[in-house]
Each structure stands twice: as structure tokens, then as C-alpha cells.
Design a protein around this motif. Structure first.
Motif, PDB file in Angstrom:
ATOM      1  N   ASN A   1       0.852  -1.178   0.000  1.00  0.00           N
ATOM      2  CA  ASN A   1       0.000   0.000   0.000  1.00  0.00           C
ATOM      3  C   ASN A   1       0.895   1.238   0.000  1.00  0.00           C
ATOM      4  O   ASN A   1       1.749   1.395   0.866  1.00  0.00           O
ATOM      5  CB  ASN A   1      -0.891  -0.025   1.252  1.00  0.00           C
ATOM      6  CG  ASN A   1      -1.857   1.129   1.298  1.00  0.00           C
ATOM      7  OD1 ASN A   1      -1.871   1.974   0.406  1.00  0.00           O
ATOM      8  ND2 ASN A   1      -2.665   1.160   2.334  1.00  0.00           N
ATOM      9  N   GLN A   2       0.724   2.125  -0.975  1.00  0.00           N
ATOM     10  CA  GLN A   2       1.617   3.275  -1.118  1.00  0.00           C
ATOM     11  C   GLN A   2       1.493   4.238   0.062  1.00  0.00           C
ATOM     12  O   GLN A   2       2.475   4.823   0.488  1.00  0.00           O
ATOM     13  CB  GLN A   2       1.333   4.005  -2.425  1.00  0.00           C
ATOM     14  CG  GLN A   2       2.417   5.004  -2.768  1.00  0.00           C
ATOM     15  CD  GLN A   2       2.389   5.404  -4.224  1.00  0.00           C
ATOM     16  OE1 GLN A   2       1.565   4.926  -4.992  1.00  0.00           O
ATOM     17  NE2 GLN A   2       3.281   6.289  -4.606  1.00  0.00           N
TER      18      GLN A   2
ATOM     19  N   GLN B   1       4.535   6.237   5.227  1.00  0.00           N
ATOM     20  CA  GLN B   1       4.555   6.437   6.673  1.00  0.00           C
ATOM     21  C   GLN B   1       5.607   5.583   7.382  1.00  0.00           C
ATOM     22  O   GLN B   1       5.857   5.778   8.561  1.00  0.00           O
ATOM     23  CB  GLN B   1       3.180   6.130   7.266  1.00  0.00           C
ATOM     24  CG  GLN B   1       2.111   7.077   6.787  1.00  0.00           C
ATOM     25  CD  GLN B   1       0.724   6.642   7.213  1.00  0.00           C
ATOM     26  OE1 GLN B   1       0.549   5.549   7.727  1.00  0.00           O
ATOM     27  NE2 GLN B   1      -0.253   7.509   6.992  1.00  0.00           N
ATOM     28  N   VAL B   2       6.228   4.636   6.678  1.00  0.00           N
ATOM     29  CA  VAL B   2       7.175   3.711   7.305  1.00  0.00           C
ATOM     30  C   VAL B   2       8.428   4.440   7.783  1.00  0.00           C
ATOM     31  O   VAL B   2       8.874   4.250   8.904  1.00  0.00           O
ATOM     32  CB  VAL B   2       7.543   2.570   6.321  1.00  0.00           C
ATOM     33  CG1 VAL B   2       8.757   1.809   6.788  1.00  0.00           C
ATOM     34  CG2 VAL B   2       6.372   1.628   6.174  1.00  0.00           C
TER      35      VAL B   2
ATOM     36  N   PRO C   1      10.938  -5.906   4.178  1.00  0.00           N
ATOM     37  CA  PRO C   1      10.476  -5.653   2.807  1.00  0.00           C
ATOM     38  C   PRO C   1       9.777  -4.298   2.653  1.00  0.00           C
ATOM     39  O   PRO C   1       9.926  -3.629   1.627  1.00  0.00           O
ATOM     40  CB  PRO C   1       9.503  -6.796   2.529  1.00  0.00           C
ATOM     41  CG  PRO C   1       9.899  -7.878   3.473  1.00  0.00           C
ATOM     42  CD  PRO C   1      10.408  -7.187   4.684  1.00  0.00           C
ATOM     43  N   GLU C   2       9.026  -3.881   3.673  1.00  0.00           N
ATOM     44  CA  GLU C   2       8.374  -2.568   3.615  1.00  0.00           C
ATOM     45  C   GLU C   2       9.406  -1.448   3.608  1.00  0.00           C
ATOM     46  O   GLU C   2       9.274  -0.475   2.869  1.00  0.00           O
ATOM     47  CB  GLU C   2       7.454  -2.370   4.822  1.00  0.00           C
ATOM     48  CG  GLU C   2       6.127  -3.069   4.720  1.00  0.00           C
ATOM     49  CD  GLU C   2       5.260  -2.843   5.931  1.00  0.00           C
ATOM     50  OE1 GLU C   2       4.032  -2.941   5.779  1.00  0.00           O
ATOM     51  OE2 GLU C   2       5.787  -2.560   7.029  1.00  0.00           O
ATOM     52  N   ILE C   3      10.439  -1.566   4.449  1.00  0.00           N
ATOM     53  CA  ILE C   3      11.483  -0.536   4.506  1.00  0.00           C
ATOM     54  C   ILE C   3      12.201  -0.440   3.162  1.00  0.00           C
ATOM     55  O   ILE C   3      12.430   0.647   2.643  1.00  0.00           O
ATOM     56  CB  ILE C   3      12.469  -0.840   5.647  1.00  0.00           C
ATOM     57  CG1 ILE C   3      11.757  -0.740   6.996  1.00  0.00           C
ATOM     58  CG2 ILE C   3      13.657   0.106   5.595  1.00  0.00           C
ATOM     59  CD1 ILE C   3      12.531  -1.307   8.156  1.00  0.00           C
ATOM     60  N   LYS C   4      12.530  -1.589   2.582  1.00  0.00           N
ATOM     61  CA  LYS C   4      13.202  -1.610   1.282  1.00  0.00           C
ATOM     62  C   LYS C   4      12.345  -0.940   0.216  1.00  0.00           C
ATOM     63  O   LYS C   4      12.816  -0.085  -0.541  1.00  0.00           O
ATOM     64  CB  LYS C   4      13.506  -3.054   0.881  1.00  0.00           C
ATOM     65  CG  LYS C   4      14.167  -3.173  -0.472  1.00  0.00           C
ATOM     66  CD  LYS C   4      14.475  -4.607  -0.825  1.00  0.00           C
ATOM     67  CE  LYS C   4      15.094  -4.681  -2.209  1.00  0.00           C
ATOM     68  NZ  LYS C   4      15.457  -6.033  -2.600  1.00  0.00           N
ATOM     69  N   ALA C   5      11.060  -1.284   0.172  1.00  0.00           N
ATOM     70  CA  ALA C   5      10.154  -0.715  -0.824  1.00  0.00           C
ATOM     71  C   ALA C   5       9.987   0.790  -0.612  1.00  0.00           C
ATOM     72  O   ALA C   5       9.932   1.559  -1.576  1.00  0.00           O
ATOM     73  CB  ALA C   5       8.801  -1.413  -0.766  1.00  0.00           C
ATOM     74  N   ALA C   6       9.929   1.232   0.651  1.00  0.00           N
ATOM     75  CA  ALA C   6       9.744   2.652   0.942  1.00  0.00           C
ATOM     76  C   ALA C   6      10.956   3.473   0.518  1.00  0.00           C
ATOM     77  O   ALA C   6      10.818   4.556  -0.067  1.00  0.00           O
ATOM     78  CB  ALA C   6       9.480   2.848   2.435  1.00  0.00           C
TER      79      ALA C   6
ATOM     80  N   LEU D   1      11.028   3.679  -3.240  1.00  0.00           N
ATOM     81  CA  LEU D   1       9.971   4.557  -3.744  1.00  0.00           C
ATOM     82  C   LEU D   1      10.311   6.034  -3.531  1.00  0.00           C
ATOM     83  O   LEU D   1      10.188   6.847  -4.454  1.00  0.00           O
ATOM     84  CB  LEU D   1       8.652   4.228  -3.048  1.00  0.00           C
ATOM     85  CG  LEU D   1       7.463   5.144  -3.358  1.00  0.00           C
ATOM     86  CD1 LEU D   1       6.956   4.891  -4.766  1.00  0.00           C
ATOM     87  CD2 LEU D   1       6.350   4.939  -2.361  1.00  0.00           C
ATOM     88  N   LEU D   2      10.761   6.380  -2.324  1.00  0.00           N
ATOM     89  CA  LEU D   2      10.981   7.785  -1.992  1.00  0.00           C
ATOM     90  C   LEU D   2      12.251   8.377  -2.594  1.00  0.00           C
ATOM     91  O   LEU D   2      12.266   9.539  -2.991  1.00  0.00           O
ATOM     92  CB  LEU D   2      11.011   7.962  -0.472  1.00  0.00           C
ATOM     93  CG  LEU D   2       9.681   7.759   0.242  1.00  0.00           C
ATOM     94  CD1 LEU D   2       9.877   7.764   1.745  1.00  0.00           C
ATOM     95  CD2 LEU D   2       8.699   8.844  -0.158  1.00  0.00           C
TER      96      LEU D   2
END
Length: 104
Positions: A6-7, A12-13, A44-49, A52-53
Motif C-alpha cells: 500500500n503506497q 509512513q514507514v 520488505p516494507e522498509i526496502k520498498a519505501a 519509492l521515496l
């Protein structure tokens, strides 16, 4: 990104970058960047964030949970809040620069 996240959640991560002498040393030597993240963030969320940013490629993520110190406030005991840090290792040639841009 291998998984669909979810973007809104990814935005927010990451709470803040950790800018310190140790973090600067890690950035120079190991091409790692240190972030303070939410307590429930996964690797995985931290990597994706980060991808993305900052539009960089992430090689790996290590996470450390730091317990808050017990401190005295006058005659009362209190404690600082717990912090979760993410050590993000970037692929060779990738760089995140926090000093450029921004208002003076």
C-alpha cells in the motif's frame, strides 16, 4: 519491488534519517544509510519505501530495536520511547544525499 505494498503505508514507514557521526561513517565505508522507522515496519516494507521515496536500488536491510533509557525528571522516574532503526545497504553506485536542496 517484488511485492505490492500500500503506497500510503510506505510513505509512513520512514520517520526520519539518522544523521550522526556513526551514520556518516557507515555511509562512507559500507554505503549504508540509517533511518528511524515505525516500530511495526518490516524489512520488505522498509526496502520498498526507500526505493519509492529516493529512487535508489537497495541491496539489503538490517534492523535494530533500541530500548528507551530510564531517566529521572526531578523526583520522578520516566523513560524515553523505544526506537527502531533500519540500516539500509545500497547497491554500488547508489547514493542518498540529505544535504542538498532544502531551505537555508
Amino acid at each position: 519491488m517484488s511485492k505490492n505494498f500500500n503506497q500510503e503505508r510506505l510513505l509512513q514507514v520512514l520517520v526520519a534519517p539518522q544523521i550522526s557521526e556513526k551514520a556518516t561513517y557507515l555511509a562512507d565505508k559500507n554505503e549504508q544509510v540509517v533511518f528511524i522507522v515505525t516500530p511495526d515496519a518490516t524489512k520488505p516494507e522498509i526496502k520498498a519505501a526507500v526505493e519509492l521515496l529516493f529512487k535508489v536500488e537497495v541491496k539489503s536491510v538490517q534492523v535494530a530495536n533500541l530500548k528507551g533509557k530510564k531517566k529521572r525528571f526531578g523526583r520522578f522516574m520516566g523513560s524515553r520511547s523505544d526506537v527502531r532503526k533500519a540500516f539500509v545497504c545500497l547497491k554500488p553506485g547508489q547514493e542518498i544525499n540529505f544535504t542538498e536542496g532544502g531551505a537555508a
